[in-house]
Design an enzyme around this catalytic site. Structure first.
Site, PDB file in Angstrom:
ATOM      1  N   HIS A 152      28.372 -43.113  86.624  1.00 26.51           N
ATOM      2  CA  HIS A 152      28.719 -42.678  85.389  1.00 26.51           C
ATOM      3  C   HIS A 152      29.685 -41.424  85.037  1.00 26.51           C
ATOM      4  O   HIS A 152      29.589 -40.425  86.082  1.00 26.51           O
ATOM      5  CB  HIS A 152      26.833 -42.161  84.809  1.00 26.51           C
ATOM      6  CG  HIS A 152      26.906 -41.672  83.544  1.00 26.51           C
ATOM      7  ND1 HIS A 152      26.997 -42.784  82.191  1.00 26.51           N
ATOM      8  CD2 HIS A 152      27.106 -40.486  82.836  1.00 26.51           C
ATOM      9  CE1 HIS A 152      26.989 -42.093  81.185  1.00 26.51           C
ATOM     10  NE2 HIS A 152      27.053 -40.834  81.418  1.00 26.51           N
TER      11      HIS A 152
ATOM     12  N   ASP B 109      20.551 -44.159  82.767  1.00 33.49           N
ATOM     13  CA  ASP B 109      21.072 -43.046  83.204  1.00 33.49           C
ATOM     14  C   ASP B 109      20.021 -42.012  83.657  1.00 33.49           C
ATOM     15  O   ASP B 109      20.388 -40.838  83.636  1.00 33.49           O
ATOM     16  CB  ASP B 109      22.087 -42.254  82.207  1.00 33.49           C
ATOM     17  CG  ASP B 109      23.219 -43.162  81.812  1.00 33.49           C
ATOM     18  OD1 ASP B 109      23.581 -43.863  82.681  1.00 33.49           O
ATOM     19  OD2 ASP B 109      23.741 -42.994  80.623  1.00 33.49           O
TER      20      ASP B 109
ATOM     21  N   SER C  33      28.914 -38.822  88.379  1.00 32.54           N
ATOM     22  CA  SER C  33      27.756 -38.989  88.748  1.00 32.54           C
ATOM     23  C   SER C  33      27.182 -40.272  89.510  1.00 32.54           C
ATOM     24  O   SER C  33      27.892 -41.429  88.659  1.00 32.54           O
ATOM     25  CB  SER C  33      26.469 -38.626  88.149  1.00 32.54           C
ATOM     26  OG  SER C  33      26.663 -37.188  87.323  1.00 32.54           O
TER      27      SER C  33
ATOM     28  N   ASN D  95      24.226 -46.576  90.228  1.00 28.07           N
ATOM     29  CA  ASN D  95      25.237 -46.745  89.050  1.00 28.07           C
ATOM     30  C   ASN D  95      26.357 -45.630  89.093  1.00 28.07           C
ATOM     31  O   ASN D  95      25.751 -44.403  89.620  1.00 28.07           O
ATOM     32  CB  ASN D  95      24.319 -46.842  87.550  1.00 28.07           C
ATOM     33  CG  ASN D  95      25.209 -46.777  86.483  1.00 28.07           C
ATOM     34  OD1 ASN D  95      26.463 -47.824  86.497  1.00 28.07           O
ATOM     35  ND2 ASN D  95      24.967 -45.709  85.504  1.00 28.07           N
TER      36      ASN D  95
HETATM   37  C1  GAR Z   1      33.698 -46.101  84.446  1.00 30.61           C
HETATM   38  O1  GAR Z   1      34.323 -44.807  83.914  1.00 30.61           O
HETATM   39  C2  GAR Z   1      32.386 -45.881  84.551  1.00 30.61           C
HETATM   40  O2  GAR Z   1      31.611 -44.587  84.921  1.00 30.61           O
HETATM   41  C3  GAR Z   1      31.820 -46.035  83.067  1.00 30.61           C
HETATM   42  O3  GAR Z   1      32.654 -47.172  82.701  1.00 30.61           O
HETATM   43  C4  GAR Z   1      33.835 -46.966  83.076  1.00 30.61           C
HETATM   44  C5  GAR Z   1      34.193 -48.541  84.009  1.00 30.61           C
HETATM   45  O4  GAR Z   1      35.525 -48.356  84.490  1.00 30.61           O
HETATM   46  N1  GAR Z   1      30.336 -46.242  83.226  1.00 30.61           N
HETATM   47  C6  GAR Z   1      29.686 -45.993  82.028  1.00 30.61           C
HETATM   48  O5  GAR Z   1      30.102 -45.403  81.042  1.00 30.61           O
HETATM   49  C7  GAR Z   1      28.404 -46.483  82.037  1.00 30.61           C
HETATM   50  N2  GAR Z   1      27.373 -45.578  81.428  1.00 30.61           N
HETATM   51  P1  GAR Z   1      35.832 -49.648  85.447  1.00 30.61           P
HETATM   52  O6  GAR Z   1      35.692 -51.019  84.837  1.00 30.61           O
HETATM   53  O7  GAR Z   1      37.438 -49.647  85.680  1.00 30.61           O
HETATM   54  O8  GAR Z   1      35.150 -49.527  86.813  1.00 30.61           O
END
Ligand code: GAR
Length: 195
Positions: A109, A150, A141, A107
């Site tokens: 984060h 996480d 991360s 994943n």
């Molecule tokens: C990203 O910033 C990812 O790290 C975060 O959501 C966004 C998705 O963007 N994920 C989390 O917060 C998970 N805990 P994207 O759909 O444009 O890739």
């Protein structure tokens, strides 16, 4: 070539960055499936445009969390998926999928885990917490996925400095740009057997 499935809920900019990286000759991996719990996800539209097999799978389409877990695992196994990447996937994976793909689910984060992770810590909430805490540095991360949000082992992190006057939106954009580099790098490393 490592077969990668990407799970995503909304925009899917990380899923796109990963797909673009996979098209390089020396990538060593390919995206063979995009799954979203959200039928309106931009990520599904992108997958269709690019000819990547895609599926909308959720408790709405599959009835119960148990059935969804079984159907997702079946889809992954049938397609010979080697690595599952959750990138902006806002749901928990079921126990069957977690067990079958132990150590093969990663994943991304938007913080320097273990800081600002856990339940409720996703998207803009993470960046707001960074600003509220007064952290001078944040980042992104990539970690192994376990049953707890996480909490799995961190594989790679990249720092992003917090600047005076930063807003959560500004920080989110700078961290996201780093995510787009970091995630493909990690998957390339795993594909090369160095993960
Ligand atoms: C990203 O910033 C990812 O790290 C975060 O959501 C966004 C998705 O963007 N994920 C989390 O917060 C998970 N805990 P994207 O759909 O444009 O890739």
């Amino acid at each position: 070539q490592l077969k990668v499935a990407v799970l995503v809920s909304h925009t899917g900019s990380n899923s796109r960055a990963l797909h673009e990286a996979s098209l390089r000759d020396d990538a060593g991996f390919g995206i063979c499936l995009v799954v979203s719990n959200n039928s309106g996800a931009r990520a599904l539209e992108y997958a269709r445009e690019q000819g990547i097999p895609s599926r909308h799978m959720s408790v709405r389409t599959h009835g119960t969390p148990e059935e969804l877990d079984a159907a997702l695992l079946d889809e992954l196994v049938t397609r010979g998926v080697d690595l599952v990447v959750t990138a902006g996937y806002m749901k928990k994976l079921g126990p069957r999928t977690l067990a079958a793909y132990e150590n093969r689910i990663i994943n991304i984060h938007p913080s320097l885990l273990p800081r600002h992770g856990g339940p409720g810590m996703y998207g803009m909430a993470v960046h707001e917490a960074v600003l509220a805490t007064g952290d001078e540095v944040t980042g992104a991360s990539v970690h192994h996925v376990t049953a707890e949000y996480d909490a799995g082992e961190v594989i790679a992190r990249r720092e992003v400095p917090v600047m005076a006057g930063d807003t959560a939106e500004g920080l989110a954009a700078r961290v996201l740009a780093v995510e787009h580099q970091l995630l493909p790098e990690v998957v390339r490393r795993i594909a090369a057997g160095k993960g």
